[in-house]
Scaffold this motif. Structure first.
Motif, PDB file in Angstrom:
ATOM      1  N   GLY A 191      -2.582  -7.722   1.334  1.00 13.93           N
ATOM      2  CA  GLY A 191      -2.174  -6.453   1.340  1.00 13.93           C
ATOM      3  C   GLY A 191      -2.992  -5.842  -0.081  1.00 13.93           C
ATOM      4  O   GLY A 191      -3.281  -6.421  -1.065  1.00 13.93           O
ATOM      5  N   ILE A 192      -3.216  -4.560   0.096  1.00 14.57           N
ATOM      6  CA  ILE A 192      -4.107  -3.524  -0.853  1.00 14.57           C
ATOM      7  C   ILE A 192      -3.358  -2.440  -1.368  1.00 14.57           C
ATOM      8  O   ILE A 192      -2.707  -1.584  -0.432  1.00 14.57           O
ATOM      9  N   LEU A 193      -3.123  -1.999  -2.776  1.00 15.02           N
ATOM     10  CA  LEU A 193      -2.620  -0.929  -3.135  1.00 15.02           C
ATOM     11  C   LEU A 193      -3.661   0.263  -3.262  1.00 15.02           C
ATOM     12  O   LEU A 193      -4.989   0.077  -3.905  1.00 15.02           O
ATOM     13  N   ARG A 194      -3.403   1.179  -2.743  1.00 17.42           N
ATOM     14  CA  ARG A 194      -4.189   2.457  -2.645  1.00 17.42           C
ATOM     15  C   ARG A 194      -3.570   3.596  -3.444  1.00 17.42           C
ATOM     16  O   ARG A 194      -2.248   3.915  -3.244  1.00 17.42           O
ATOM     17  N   ASN A 195      -4.469   4.480  -3.761  1.00 14.74           N
ATOM     18  CA  ASN A 195      -3.910   5.728  -4.399  1.00 14.74           C
ATOM     19  C   ASN A 195      -4.226   7.121  -3.454  1.00 14.74           C
ATOM     20  O   ASN A 195      -4.442   6.622  -2.246  1.00 14.74           O
ATOM     21  N   SER A 196      -3.756   8.113  -3.743  1.00 14.73           N
ATOM     22  CA  SER A 196      -4.010   9.525  -3.087  1.00 14.73           C
ATOM     23  C   SER A 196      -5.252   9.298  -2.238  1.00 14.73           C
ATOM     24  O   SER A 196      -5.633  10.184  -1.334  1.00 14.73           O
ATOM     25  N   LEU A 198       0.964   0.753  -0.231  1.00 23.33           N
ATOM     26  CA  LEU A 198       0.562  -0.497   0.129  1.00 23.33           C
ATOM     27  C   LEU A 198       0.157  -0.904   1.443  1.00 23.33           C
ATOM     28  O   LEU A 198       0.777  -0.471   2.299  1.00 23.33           O
ATOM     29  N   ASP A 199      -1.318  -0.987   1.671  1.00 18.28           N
ATOM     30  CA  ASP A 199      -1.918  -0.907   2.893  1.00 18.28           C
ATOM     31  C   ASP A 199      -1.800  -2.341   3.431  1.00 18.28           C
ATOM     32  O   ASP A 199      -2.651  -3.141   2.838  1.00 18.28           O
ATOM     33  N   LEU A 200      -1.394  -2.534   4.722  1.00 17.09           N
ATOM     34  CA  LEU A 200      -1.423  -3.946   5.296  1.00 17.09           C
ATOM     35  C   LEU A 200      -1.918  -3.644   6.742  1.00 17.09           C
ATOM     36  O   LEU A 200      -2.231  -4.673   7.528  1.00 17.09           O
ATOM     37  N   THR A 201      -2.695  -2.383   6.919  1.00 20.68           N
ATOM     38  CA  THR A 201      -3.014  -2.094   8.356  1.00 20.68           C
ATOM     39  C   THR A 201      -4.501  -2.894   8.646  1.00 20.68           C
ATOM     40  O   THR A 201      -4.602  -2.939   9.906  1.00 20.68           O
ATOM     41  N   HIS A 202      -5.173  -3.444   7.833  1.00 19.14           N
ATOM     42  CA  HIS A 202      -6.244  -4.200   8.108  1.00 19.14           C
ATOM     43  C   HIS A 202      -5.966  -5.654   8.443  1.00 19.14           C
ATOM     44  O   HIS A 202      -7.011  -6.397   9.057  1.00 19.14           O
TER      45      HIS A 202
END
Length: 586
Positions: A262-267, A312-316
């Motif tokens: 998982g990756i943390l991303r901002n706006s 928190l990006d899990l879409t990949h």
């Protein structure tokens, strides 16, 4: 009032308490007292794993684990304790496996391991797979496994017995526990448990804060009970804010999500942790990730209509991979936020998760009366204790390890001590303090509601004592706590009944929360530096020359520290063995 007699009494039936019970129960007559049914204990909420240098997946060793623990704790970890924990971690995992814990497996049938924040190989050069896990339900599995073993061995449980006092007597010039007094929720009756040894395993105090991953029951009971008897609390200023709580709710999404990719991303869609921790990025220690997230929001790169969280990006990740490794946390996102993790990033923001400080103990889990003396017959393990394996910031998965290693040690030491001494005679009417406390609350005719005071306490701690702190913000917290203490004197308990009086229970818990909040803030005011989970914007640098020590807070009616009457602050040296303090980079 009923009186019971046991060699060892364990207060708390989470992971540490039950692990202790398995050891003491085989050696001495043992009772476990718990205000919850054992399998409802907060250990069951731990998700990500339990670390050990098994080297099942890639090269690893216990020395690297020790170094990571010391570095992760920003060098106020007692290194003798960290070394013991890392060495004994391997047997602790294998013990659980032999008890039947269903760890995830590699294709070869070995216990699988995944990456977790701050765990590295070769002294920080790259992330390492060290966390042994059972999907994202590891704590739940540990709790169930330990409880099954306790039932198998016929450990005696007193469920829904709330311990409200520790009976201390003086023997040969030393204070020693004679037992505890407990309130039985089902009947409203008081029980005295006479014991040769007492182990506290009552968990943390996260409900001091509004936004927290902690259960409603984590109110610092054990800390408050021993603090009243002049036993210090150590390093209470160090509180961990887990980076990935569900935004606005605090419900935990395990670090395992980032361990699985998982990756943390901002706006702006940026993977911003590349700027803060270039080497291990999203798997930096929790204090660094939490501050980084809060900073992104403060600088205007937050997400959502109010720009008050990150994603928190899990879409990949493949849906099948998510389902296999992260079934619970994805369900949390769907249930509580209506977000589908397969296709949408999940809103997250730091949440109060763990108190690194607590009742000071040595490596045998013996409680310390001060820097030079221990309290014979009194032990503590788990989050209530501070053997200082976590220092200023706990690494993920070290908590489930801590409760197993030091819970086991506490059980062995308490039983051995109990078998070497006789019972201490109970004082006349040992229940007097508890009886007067409860009667005073029940007879109160005030106008203040417990829930309103608790809400105001949690809000001021969230606002003034969270990820970023200043002298001014902490002084506001102290002023608010003082005002809330005055309001507490005017509370009313509306339920006057005896059976399952949760209104009365919450009034008692609120007093513990006010006390713990005050000690936390006093320690934070004293520590004029930034270290681990304690970050002061008015003192942004770590100061090893003046603050390479533990903070010891004592209840002392004649003292005043940081402007707070009744608290005396002292220090204790950090145990340094092989790792000298250095700049903390990831």
């Amino acid at each position: 009032m009923q009186v019971h007699h046991y060699d060892v009494v364990i207060v708390g039936a989470g992971g540490a308490g039950m692990r202790a019970a398995l050891e003491s129960g085989d050696r001495a007559r043992t009772a476990v007292l718990t205000k919850l049914y054992p399998t409802r204990s907060h250990t069951g909420a731990a998700q990500g794993g339990m670390c050990a240098a098994l080297a099942n997946v890639e090269e690893d060793n216990w020395e690297w684990h020790t170094f990571d623990t010391v570095k992760g704790g920003d060098y106020v970890v007692d290194q003798d304790a960290a070394e013991i924990m890392a060495k004994e971690a391997i047997d602790a995992v294998l013990d659980l496996e032999k008890m039947g814990l269903p760890f995830n497996r590699t294709p070869e049938g070995k216990i699988d391991q995944r990456r977790f924040g701050g765990h590295t190989r070769d002294h920080g050069k790259s992330a390492v797979r060290r966390s042994c896990y059972a999907a994202d339900r590891t704590g739940h599995m540990i709790l169930q496994t330990l409880y099954q073993q306790c039932v198998k061995r016929e450990v005696e449980f007193y469920n829904e017995f709330y311990v409200l006092d520790l009976i201390m007597t003086e023997v040969d010039g030393h204070k020693r526990p004679a037992g505890v007094v407990a309130y039985e929720l089902a009947t409203g009756e008081l029980h005295t448990f006479q014991a040769k040894s007492v182990i506290f395993a009552t968990g943390g105090a996260g409900k001091v804060f509004k936004t927290t991953s902690n259960a409603h029951t984590l109110t610092g009971d054990g800390m408050g009970v021993v603090f009243r008897h002049g036993i210090p609390l150590e390093d209470m200023e160090f509180v961990q804010f887990h980076p990935t709580g569900l935004a606005g709710l605090g419900i935990l999404l395990s670090e395992a999500a980032r361990g699985e990719g998982g990756i943390l991303r901002n706006s702006e869609g940026e993977r911003f942790m590349e700027r803060y921790a270039p080497t291990i990025k999203d798997l930096a220690p929790r204090d660094i990730v939490a501050r980084s997230m809060a900073n992104e929001v403060r600088e205007g790169r937050g997400c959502g209509p109010n720009k008050d969280y990150v994603l928190l990006d899990l879409t990949h990740l493949e849906p099948a991979h998510i389902d296999a490794k992260l079934p619970d946390i994805t369900e949390f996102a769907r249930t509580y936020l209506g977000v589908e993790p397969y296709t949408e990033p999940v809103p997250v923001f730091p949440t109060c998760h763990y108190v690194m400080g607590g009742v000071p103990t040595n490596i045998s889990a013996e409680v310390l009366a001060d820097n030079d003396h221990k309290v014979p017959g009194l032990y503590a393990a788990g989050e209530v204790a501070c053997v200082s394996v976590h220092g200023a910031n706990r690494l993920g998965t070290n908590s489930l390890l801590d409760i197993n290693v030091f819970g086991k040690r506490a059980g062995i030491a308490a039983a051995e001590y109990a078998n070497s001494v006789d019972f201490v005679e109970l004082p006349e009417s040992p229940e007097t303090f508890t009886s007067e406390l409860l009667e005073g609350l029940l007879s109160g005719q005030g106008t203040e509601r417990v829930a309103a005071i608790r809400k105001d306490l949690q809000e001021t701690m969230d606002t003034n004592m969270q990820v970023f702190r200043t002298k001014e913000s902490m002084q506001r917290a102290l002023d608010d706590i003082e005002a809330l203490r005055e309001r507490y004197k005017n509370i009313v308990v509306q339920d006057k009944g005896k059976r399952f009086n949760l209104d009365l229970l919450e009034a008692v818990e609120l007093n513990f929360l006010l006390q713990i909040a005050e000690v936390m803030t006093a320690g934070a005011m004293h520590r004029k530096e930034s270290r681990g989970g304690h970050f002061r914007e008015d003192f942004e640098k770590r100061d090893d020359e003046n603050y390479m020590h533990h903070t010891m807070a004592y209840r002392d009616p004649d003292a005043t520290s940081e402007g707070i009457p009744g608290i005396r602050l002292e220090t204790k040296p950090v145990v340094v063995t092989r790792y000298q303090p250095m700049e903390r980079k990831y």
